[in-house]
Design an enzyme around this catalytic site. Structure first.
Site, PDB file in Angstrom:
ATOM      1  N   ASP A  65       0.844  -1.198   0.000  1.00 41.47           N
ATOM      2  CA  ASP A  65       0.000   0.000   0.000  1.00 41.47           C
ATOM      3  C   ASP A  65       0.878   1.247   0.000  1.00 41.47           C
ATOM      4  O   ASP A  65       1.522   1.562   0.999  1.00 41.47           O
ATOM      5  CB  ASP A  65      -0.895   0.009   1.256  1.00 41.47           C
ATOM      6  CG  ASP A  65      -1.826   1.212   1.258  1.00 41.47           C
ATOM      7  OD1 ASP A  65      -2.789   1.191   0.473  1.00 41.47           O
ATOM      8  OD2 ASP A  65      -1.572   2.179   2.002  1.00 41.47           O
ATOM      9  N   TYR A  70       3.286   9.533  -0.387  1.00 38.91           N
ATOM     10  CA  TYR A  70       4.316   8.894   0.453  1.00 38.91           C
ATOM     11  C   TYR A  70       5.695   8.985  -0.204  1.00 38.91           C
ATOM     12  O   TYR A  70       6.713   8.769   0.448  1.00 38.91           O
ATOM     13  CB  TYR A  70       4.009   7.407   0.706  1.00 38.91           C
ATOM     14  CG  TYR A  70       2.660   7.104   1.320  1.00 38.91           C
ATOM     15  CD1 TYR A  70       1.868   8.089   1.887  1.00 38.91           C
ATOM     16  CD2 TYR A  70       2.180   5.796   1.338  1.00 38.91           C
ATOM     17  CE1 TYR A  70       0.631   7.791   2.428  1.00 38.91           C
ATOM     18  CE2 TYR A  70       0.945   5.492   1.888  1.00 38.91           C
ATOM     19  CZ  TYR A  70       0.172   6.493   2.420  1.00 38.91           C
ATOM     20  OH  TYR A  70      -1.052   6.181   2.955  1.00 38.91           O
ATOM     21  N   LYS A  95      -2.308   5.915  -4.528  1.00 44.12           N
ATOM     22  CA  LYS A  95      -3.398   6.876  -4.315  1.00 44.12           C
ATOM     23  C   LYS A  95      -3.134   8.204  -5.023  1.00 44.12           C
ATOM     24  O   LYS A  95      -1.996   8.690  -5.030  1.00 44.12           O
ATOM     25  CB  LYS A  95      -3.585   7.138  -2.809  1.00 44.12           C
ATOM     26  CG  LYS A  95      -3.692   5.856  -2.005  1.00 44.12           C
ATOM     27  CD  LYS A  95      -3.865   6.080  -0.514  1.00 44.12           C
ATOM     28  CE  LYS A  95      -3.650   4.784   0.246  1.00 44.12           C
ATOM     29  NZ  LYS A  95      -2.274   4.550   0.704  1.00 44.12           N
ATOM     30  N   HIS A 126      -7.190   9.714  -2.413  1.00 48.57           N
ATOM     31  CA  HIS A 126      -6.618   9.639  -1.060  1.00 48.57           C
ATOM     32  C   HIS A 126      -7.511  10.308  -0.006  1.00 48.57           C
ATOM     33  O   HIS A 126      -7.655   9.819   1.107  1.00 48.57           O
ATOM     34  CB  HIS A 126      -5.233  10.298  -1.067  1.00 48.57           C
ATOM     35  CG  HIS A 126      -4.306   9.801  -0.013  1.00 48.57           C
ATOM     36  ND1 HIS A 126      -2.948   9.704  -0.199  1.00 48.57           N
ATOM     37  CD2 HIS A 126      -4.526   9.361   1.250  1.00 48.57           C
ATOM     38  CE1 HIS A 126      -2.387   9.236   0.903  1.00 48.57           C
ATOM     39  NE2 HIS A 126      -3.324   9.018   1.797  1.00 48.57           N
TER      40      HIS A 126
END
Ligand SMILES: NC(=O)c1ccc[n+]([C@@H]2O[C@H](COP(=O)([O-])OP(=O)(O)OC[C@H]3O[C@@H](n4cnc5c(N)ncnc54)[C@H](OP(=O)(O)O)[C@@H]3O)[C@@H](O)[C@H]2O)c1
Length: 324
Positions: A65, A70, A95, A126
């Site tokens: 994930d 990120y 996302k 997101h």
């Protein structure tokens, strides 16, 4: 007490999606435990992330994930290739950051390029908030920076979802879904959706059991993935969880992850430690009574995304988000 462990390979979540013609039904199998690949915004911590993503793949994880925000998509792609595991055996989620016209198709292309992958298994919005990107600022990476973002009402969730459907039609993602959506924002999206979201990824743990939202998602054929699934130290030190864990000779985090799986949810615990990564795949089969004891810990407590001093979460009020 029984030392029976769940066979996670036998309980994948059936993710209902559509083929790229947006008509034919397709079912994807999502492993219930995925590795959370948020490595913090600290560059030093990000440098070592490929190592722990790779150790998770070697330990048996087949679900990763990540997210544009990120900044670990590149590392996820590299770890997959270095692992030697067939790409098709790994379920990869990423996302869309904040949604905004024109950014959906651009974003998935950026994510695919970063990861050097041909497709993602699941692409999620997101957050339900739309965001204006200040002229010349570029795209915000840190959602905590109040100068970087301005949450706005337009484009609507419905407009952005129409672009998500274009992503599905392009074959760049095999399924599309959302994250941080409530019954309120999902209902808004469902009014015009041609394809239903396959998954809603939400903060979910024993202290925020989200029972009503789970029921709503089930009624609408939407699978739920838990983030912050271990509930951090609060989960690891809670006397009820500690006691249940002892009965099964597992750690408190294992007991909590087992609770998620037995509720029919996926969970994406993040661990940078190989022993704990392995531990998180060894989940006891909790009795109905122990499930109920954990259910009773619900106190509607957010541990990850909670309102700031102005009562806002990334520019929206709890009411706008539809969060209790
Ligand atoms: N959609 C969203 O808005 C959203 C928001 C937040 C998170 N997420 C996703 O969910 C993932 C996980 O979220 P999170 O990091 O907030 O929560 P978490 O996975 O519940 O907590 C991570 C922390 O738990 C520790 N840990 C993990 N397994 C453990 C075990 N068996 N025993 C003891 N400690 C353990 C880790 O330490 P060690 O590394 O030292 O083991 C780390 O400090 C993220 O990486 C991301 O993929 C999504």
């Amino acid at each position: 007490m029984s030392s029976k462990f769940l066979d996670l390979q036998k309980v994948p979540l059936e993710v209902k999606t559509k083929a790229s013609n947006l008509q034919d039904d397709v079912t994807l199998l999502m492993p219930p435990i995925g590795l959370g690949c948020f490595a913090s915004h600290d560059e030093e911590k990000k440098k070592v992330a490929k190592g722990w993503i790779l150790s998770a793949l070697k330990s048996g994880y087949r679900h990763l994930d990540t997210a544009w925000m990120y900044d670990t998509e590149r590392l996820v792609g590299e770890a997959i290739r270095e692992s030697g595991i067939d790409r098709r055996e790994i379920f990869v989620t990423t996302k869309l950051p904040w949604h905004h016209p024109g950014y959906v198709l651009q974003s998935i292309d950026e994510s695919l390029k970063a990861a050097q992958l041909d497709y993602f298994d699941l692409y999620l919005i997101h957050f339900p908030q739309a965001v204006r990107y200040p002229e010349g600022y570029g795209r915000p990476k840190n959602p905590d920076d109040p100068n970087a973002i301005e949450a706005i009402k337009s484009p609507t969730i419905q407009e952005t979802w129409a672009d998500m459907e274009k992503v599905l039609a392009s074959g760049k993602a095999r399924a599309i879904g959302v994250s941080n959506f409530s019954e309120k924002t999902l209902s808004e999206l469902l009014q015009t959706a041609k394809v239903r979201p396959a998954v809603n990824q939400i903060e979910l743990h024993p202290f925020l059991a989200q029972t009503k939202l789970l029921q709503f998602c089930k009624q609408n054929g939407i699978k739920v993935t838990a983030y912050t699934p271990t509930a951090y130290e609060k989960g690891r030190t809670n006397p009820v969880i500690v006691e249940i864990a002892k009965q099964y000779s597992v750690s408190p985090s294992q007991a909590v992850l087992a609770w998620h799986v037995k509720r029919g949810c996926a969970a994406t615990p993040k661990s940078t430690n190989e022993a704990r990564q392995r531990e998180n795949l060894m989940l006891p089969d909790l009795s109905d009574e122990d499930m109920k004891r954990i259910d009773a810990l619900d106190s509607n407590l957010r541990l990850c995304n909670f309102p700031n001093e102005r009562g806002m979460i990334y520019g929206w009020t709890m009411e706008q988000l539809g969060w209790d």
